[in-house]
Scaffold this motif. Structure first.
Motif, PDB file in Angstrom:
ATOM      1  N   THR A  42      43.966  37.682  38.360  1.00 39.81           N
ATOM      2  CA  THR A  42      44.057  36.225  38.458  1.00 39.81           C
ATOM      3  C   THR A  42      42.839  35.663  39.171  1.00 39.81           C
ATOM      4  N   PHE A  57      40.484  30.217  31.722  1.00 38.80           N
ATOM      5  CA  PHE A  57      41.763  29.499  31.675  1.00 38.80           C
ATOM      6  C   PHE A  57      42.715  30.180  30.700  1.00 38.80           C
ATOM      7  N   ASP A  58      42.165  30.571  29.551  1.00 40.59           N
ATOM      8  CA  ASP A  58      42.950  31.261  28.528  1.00 40.59           C
ATOM      9  C   ASP A  58      43.489  32.582  29.070  1.00 40.59           C
ATOM     10  N   ASN A  59      42.647  33.311  29.803  1.00 35.55           N
ATOM     11  CA  ASN A  59      43.058  34.603  30.360  1.00 35.55           C
ATOM     12  C   ASN A  59      44.162  34.448  31.406  1.00 35.55           C
ATOM     13  N   LEU A  60      44.181  33.312  32.071  1.00 32.98           N
ATOM     14  CA  LEU A  60      45.254  33.063  33.048  1.00 32.98           C
ATOM     15  C   LEU A  60      46.560  32.713  32.335  1.00 32.98           C
ATOM     16  N   GLY A  61      46.491  32.574  31.013  1.00 31.11           N
ATOM     17  CA  GLY A  61      47.677  32.155  30.267  1.00 31.11           C
ATOM     18  C   GLY A  61      47.870  30.655  30.363  1.00 31.11           C
ATOM     19  N   GLY A  62      46.808  29.948  30.697  1.00 33.60           N
ATOM     20  CA  GLY A  62      46.892  28.516  30.930  1.00 33.60           C
ATOM     21  C   GLY A  62      47.378  27.726  29.727  1.00 33.60           C
ATOM     22  N   PHE A  82      41.097  41.361  28.771  1.00 32.82           N
ATOM     23  CA  PHE A  82      42.440  41.866  28.483  1.00 32.82           C
ATOM     24  C   PHE A  82      42.501  42.647  27.171  1.00 32.82           C
ATOM     25  N   THR A 141      39.921  33.217  37.769  1.00 33.71           N
ATOM     26  CA  THR A 141      39.661  31.966  38.480  1.00 33.71           C
ATOM     27  C   THR A 141      38.168  31.841  38.764  1.00 33.71           C
ATOM     28  N   MET A 142      37.560  32.954  39.188  1.00 29.03           N
ATOM     29  CA  MET A 142      36.123  32.935  39.476  1.00 29.03           C
ATOM     30  C   MET A 142      35.311  32.711  38.208  1.00 29.03           C
ATOM     31  N   GLU A 197      45.369  44.580  38.550  1.00 31.82           N
ATOM     32  CA  GLU A 197      46.399  43.564  38.379  1.00 31.82           C
ATOM     33  C   GLU A 197      46.405  42.574  39.520  1.00 31.82           C
ATOM     34  N   MET A 207      36.297  30.896  35.658  1.00 26.36           N
ATOM     35  CA  MET A 207      36.365  29.445  35.429  1.00 26.36           C
ATOM     36  C   MET A 207      35.380  28.724  36.337  1.00 26.36           C
ATOM     37  N   SER A 208      35.364  29.152  37.590  1.00 25.34           N
ATOM     38  CA  SER A 208      34.507  28.498  38.568  1.00 25.34           C
ATOM     39  C   SER A 208      33.034  28.634  38.168  1.00 25.34           C
TER      40      SER A 208
END
Lengths: 175, 231
Positions: B207, B122-127, B72, B211-212, B203, B214-215
């Motif tokens: 997400t 996780f951070d990039n997802l705004g978690g 980002f 997610t991938m 865009e 993180m996986s």
């Protein structure tokens, strides 16, 4: 412009999906291929466990023949990462062997020892124990039985050993 | 513009494939390198640069983390800033780890590196914003994880008994190589991501991509922890 913050629902879904995908790939593919652990048997069906097998089974290239009282014989063995192997020779009492071995540089723990023929108690006699990357020497078998080396590789890479032997023996090989 | 870029990318991808086939080992150092490292003594500046560059360029854990970090970052200034934080972090612990002979378990440190990938995804997802209401300082996070990545780099070199003769110069050469490899990898990542950002799919799939990420991080953790328990 900065990143979006996804909705709670999406975040939970993403986290769960990430975990499930990782768990599935880990159990089905990574464990069989890397460690030969195959709870689902999928790794075996796909031939992935062969990748790990390759590391598990010591490879052996023997040159020359396994005839006793011969000249010099060069034997190459590979000790897989984190494993120990034994390479033995059948010798009669008072038979002699001169030997020389060296690794590709990595020092290995070893135990040069003999086990009497027909012994069931697990008795063995050690002639030399050390951690070295090369060694030269000779010994006379104190009794009839199998004599040879145990090498232990504690590193994370397979270690190749070149073993040069000469004397009165018959090759038993890897045990 | 596009006409100029396409052959360039094709060339780079070709180079990437060639270099991958030569050094398919992402983690350890391959046998030829090992033999070289163990037999060498004295200063070997260029070879150590090469080894460092190769390790970084083919090390998927470091690369995945970098993808997460710059995912980002839209401005070149930010990319430079964050990558510099990462560089400072891993350089400190690489030099400190090897010169100070600090023994860290390579499996555990690689598991933490895997965790850094999970964290960044996780951070990039705004978690963190979603769960805790605020995002931890991203620059500080890159610096701290950089420190762990540096210990990971140090363990790779500590597997060998390096001759004390010329050790400092060789370490610095290895470190320079790491930065070169990182730079080469970043060139690909930045080109691909900048290109992708212009497409509507960026865009739509951002997400999923994180997610991938993180996986993949979870897989790295599993891989390394299993190694830790087995060996």
């Amino acid at each position: 412009m900065t990143q979006d913050v996804v909705s709670t629902k999406t975040l939970i879904k993403s986290t769960i999906a990430a975990t499930i995908i990782a768990a599935m790939v880990f159990v089905c593919f990574i464990l069989p291929a890397e460690y030969n652990i195959d709870p689902t048997h999928i790794g075996h069906k796909l031939g992935l466990t062969a990748l790990a097998h390759h590391d598990d089974e010591p490879t052996l290239v023997a040159q020359g023949s396994a005839v006793s009282e011969q000249g010099q014989q060069v034997i190459e063995v590979t000790v897989p990462a984190g494993k120990g192997i034994e390479y033995k020779f059948q010798m009669n009492q008072h038979n002699k062997m001169t030997y020389e071995w060296l690794t590709d540089g990595e020092p290995l723990y070893f135990d040069l020892h003999g086990e009497p023929e027909g012994d069931t108690t697990g008795y063995f006699e050690s002639y030399a124990i050390a951690t070295l990357s090369e060694m030269k020497g000779s010994f006379t078998a104190p009794f009839t039985g199998s004599h040879g080396w145990y090498w232990k590789n504690t590193s994370e890479q397979p270690v190749a050993i070149q073993l040069i032997v000469k004397g009165q023996y018959t090759v038993i090989g890897l045990k | 513009m596009h006409n100029n870029i396409k052959p360039f990318i094709a060339c780079l991808l070709g180079l990437l494939l060639v270099s991958l086939s030569f050094g398919a080992l992402a983690h350890g150092v391959d046998d030829n390198t090992r033999v070289f490292l163990e037999q060498n003594s004295g200063m070997q500046f260029i070879p150590f640069i090469y080894i460092g560059a190769k390790h970084m360029f083919t090390g998927y854990d470091h690369i995945l983390f970098l993808v997460g970090v710059i995912f980002f970052l839209y401005r070149s200034r930010d990319v430079l800033l964050y990558v510099s934080m990462f560089t400072v972090g891993h350089s400190i612990t690489l030099l400190w780890g090897v010169l100070g002979d600090i023994q860290v378990n390579p499996y555990l440190i690689d598991a933490i590196i895997g965790f850094s990938v999970v964290y960044k995804g996780f951070d990039n997802l705004g978690g963190f914003k979603r769960v805790f209401g605020r995002q931890p300082n991203t620059k500080l996070a890159v610096l701290i994880f950089g420190l762990f990545h540096g210990f990971g780099l140090a363990t790779k070199l500590q597997e060998f008994e390096l001759a004390p003769d010329g050790l400092v110069a060789n370490m610095i050469a290895f470190n320079i190589g790491v930065e070169l490899g990182q730079f080469m990898a970043l060139v690909f990542i930045v080109i691909v991501i900048n290109f992708w950002r212009k497409l509507p799919s960026f865009e739509r799939f951002s997400t999923m991509t994180n997610t991938m990420l993180m996986s993949a991080g979870f897989m790295l953790i599993g891989l390394q922890l299993t190694g830790y328990y087995l060996y």
